[in-house]
Design an enzyme around this catalytic site. Structure first.
Site, PDB file in Angstrom:
ATOM      1  N   ASP A   1       9.365  -9.177   6.255  1.00 51.01           N
ATOM      2  CA  ASP A   1       8.976  -9.950   5.064  1.00 51.01           C
ATOM      3  C   ASP A   1       7.825 -10.917   5.363  1.00 51.01           C
ATOM      4  O   ASP A   1       7.674 -11.374   6.494  1.00 51.01           O
ATOM      5  CB  ASP A   1      10.208 -10.718   4.558  1.00 51.01           C
TER       6      ASP A   1
ATOM      7  N   HIS B   1      -0.048  -6.163   4.087  1.00 47.11           N
ATOM      8  CA  HIS B   1       0.683  -4.910   4.351  1.00 47.11           C
ATOM      9  C   HIS B   1      -0.071  -4.084   5.393  1.00 47.11           C
ATOM     10  O   HIS B   1       0.518  -3.467   6.269  1.00 47.11           O
ATOM     11  CB  HIS B   1       0.840  -4.087   3.066  1.00 47.11           C
TER      12      HIS B   1
ATOM     13  N   LEU C   1      14.189   5.987  21.220  1.00 50.53           N
ATOM     14  CA  LEU C   1      14.472   5.138  20.050  1.00 50.53           C
ATOM     15  C   LEU C   1      14.627   5.960  18.760  1.00 50.53           C
ATOM     16  O   LEU C   1      13.819   6.853  18.495  1.00 50.53           O
ATOM     17  CB  LEU C   1      13.293   4.158  19.905  1.00 50.53           C
TER      18      LEU C   1
HETATM   19  C1  IPE Z   1      12.777  -7.469   1.050  1.00 50.75           C
HETATM   20  O1  IPE Z   1      11.739  -8.336   0.824  1.00 50.75           O
HETATM   21  C2  IPE Z   1      12.272  -6.062   1.102  1.00 50.75           C
HETATM   22  C3  IPE Z   1      11.421  -5.733   2.230  1.00 50.75           C
HETATM   23  C4  IPE Z   1      11.046  -6.539   3.195  1.00 50.75           C
HETATM   24  C5  IPE Z   1      10.958  -4.383   2.268  1.00 50.75           C
HETATM   25  P1  IPE Z   1      11.384  -8.887  -0.642  1.00 50.75           P
HETATM   26  O2  IPE Z   1      10.177  -9.747  -0.460  1.00 50.75           O
HETATM   27  O3  IPE Z   1      11.271  -7.763  -1.585  1.00 50.75           O
HETATM   28  O4  IPE Z   1      12.673  -9.742  -1.006  1.00 50.75           O
HETATM   29  P2  IPE Z   1      12.871 -10.948  -2.027  1.00 50.75           P
HETATM   30  O5  IPE Z   1      12.366 -10.495  -3.354  1.00 50.75           O
HETATM   31  O6  IPE Z   1      12.077 -12.107  -1.500  1.00 50.75           O
HETATM   32  O7  IPE Z   1      14.331 -11.219  -2.000  1.00 50.75           O
HETATM   33  C1  IPE Z   2       7.260  -7.583   2.748  1.00 48.61           C
HETATM   34  O1  IPE Z   2       6.298  -8.554   2.458  1.00 48.61           O
HETATM   35  C2  IPE Z   2       6.780  -6.182   2.474  1.00 48.61           C
HETATM   36  C3  IPE Z   2       7.432  -5.521   1.331  1.00 48.61           C
HETATM   37  C4  IPE Z   2       8.351  -6.020   0.579  1.00 48.61           C
HETATM   38  C5  IPE Z   2       6.977  -4.178   1.037  1.00 48.61           C
HETATM   39  P1  IPE Z   2       6.142  -9.125   1.003  1.00 48.61           P
HETATM   40  O2  IPE Z   2       5.189  -8.258   0.241  1.00 48.61           O
HETATM   41  O3  IPE Z   2       7.454  -9.329   0.365  1.00 48.61           O
HETATM   42  O4  IPE Z   2       5.449 -10.519   1.285  1.00 48.61           O
HETATM   43  P2  IPE Z   2       5.835 -11.928   0.630  1.00 48.61           P
HETATM   44  O5  IPE Z   2       7.300 -12.115   0.866  1.00 48.61           O
HETATM   45  O6  IPE Z   2       5.497 -11.826  -0.820  1.00 48.61           O
HETATM   46  O7  IPE Z   2       5.011 -12.906   1.354  1.00 48.61           O
HETATM   47 MG    MG Z   3       8.799 -10.844   0.390  1.00 43.58          MG
END
Ligand code: IPE
Ligand code: IPE
Ligand code: MG
Length: 236
Positions: A16, A33, A127
């Site tokens: 995240d 990303h 792995l």
């Molecule tokens: C969880 O992160 C999903 C992934 C890291 C793939 P999100 O960014 O979607 O989660 P919330 O919305 O903050 O809970």
């Molecule tokens: C996690 O990073 C990746 C996915 C959920 C695909 P985020 O895109 O949720 O990044 P933040 O949490 O908005 O910073």
């Molecule tokens: Mg996120």
């Protein structure tokens, strides 16, 4: 790395903070990303070298389809290019790749590379990387329940056959329980990640955003795991 360290058998990583990583640098979210792919590759090599047996990666949740279609499309294309581009290191390190999640409504192009990578790595014994893509624990529990109900309906199993082990082995993938769940970016929640598998996992919430979660940060996580006292309901 210290040879006496206990390496968790199954690690879950909720990757995240990509969007915030980019936004804090004045970049568009998607650049986070893109950067995350490089971080992930380094981590996978590190985990394979270190002898981690199973790693489940949260790449895209069932809820992430709520995002702008431009971000969703970018991610889908990134999955295709990353899986194709990183094939070499996956084969070199003998990493077995599995996927967990619903196929619907993933684009055909993504499904195709997923199937190819699973097939081409199925014999590898290093792995095991379980990539959670269009994954949600709630969806997994619904899908598993339906699968088991169908078996009962057909008469191939009886109600007495439904044990904890049976349910565990009929989830999307038959994997050992999670020992350690790491969520980067400082958020303190599971966001629908492997609830069944994480029932006795230890948790670690570093504040760094995933693109900055390098091998050094990973080693800190492992050092922290080694301080934990896992009791599983008993006394130790
Ligand atoms: C969880 O992160 C999903 C992934 C890291 C793939 P999100 O960014 O979607 O989660 P919330 O919305 O903050 O809970
Ligand atoms: C996690 O990073 C990746 C996915 C959920 C695909 P985020 O895109 O949720 O990044 P933040 O949490 O908005 O910073
Ligand atoms: Mg996120």
């Amino acid at each position: 790395m210290d040879k006496n360290l206990i390496i968790p058998n199954h690690i879950g990583i909720i990757m995240d903070g990509n969007g915030r990583w980019a936004q804090e640098r004045g970049l568009v979210r998607t650049m986070g990303h893109k950067k995350a792919v490089g971080t992930l590759k380094d981590l996978c090599i590190h985990m394979a070298d270190m002898g981690v047996k199973y790693c489940s990666l949260y790449a895209f949740s069932t809820e992430n389809f709520k995002r702008d279609s431009s971000e969703v499309d970018f991610l889908m294309n990134l999955f295709i290019t990353a899986f194709k581009k990183e094939f070499d290191f996956i084969k070199e390190k003998k990493v077995r790749v599995l996927f967990s999640g619903r196929r619907e409504p993933l684009p055909e192009g993504v499904l195709k590379v997923m199937d190819q990578i699973v097939e081409e790595t199925s014999q590898y014994k290093n792995l095991t990387l379980n990539i959670c893509l269009n994954y949600g624990s709630h969806a997994e529990i619904v899908d598993t329940t339906k699968k088991i109900c169908e078996m009962v309906q057909k008469g191939s199993i009886s109600l007495e056959d439904i044990t904890e082990d049976f349910i565990q082995s009929h989830l999307y993938q038959d994997l050992p329980p999670l020992d350690y769940v790491i969520r980067t970016s400082g958020e303190l929640r599971l966001s629908n990640f492997m609830m069944y598998q994480a029932s006795y996992a230890e948790f670690y919430f570093p504040s760094v955003y995933f693109p900055d979660f390098n091998c050094e940060e990973f080693d800190k996580a492992i050092a922290e795991y080694n301080k934990r006292n896992r009791r599983f309901g008993g006394v130790k």
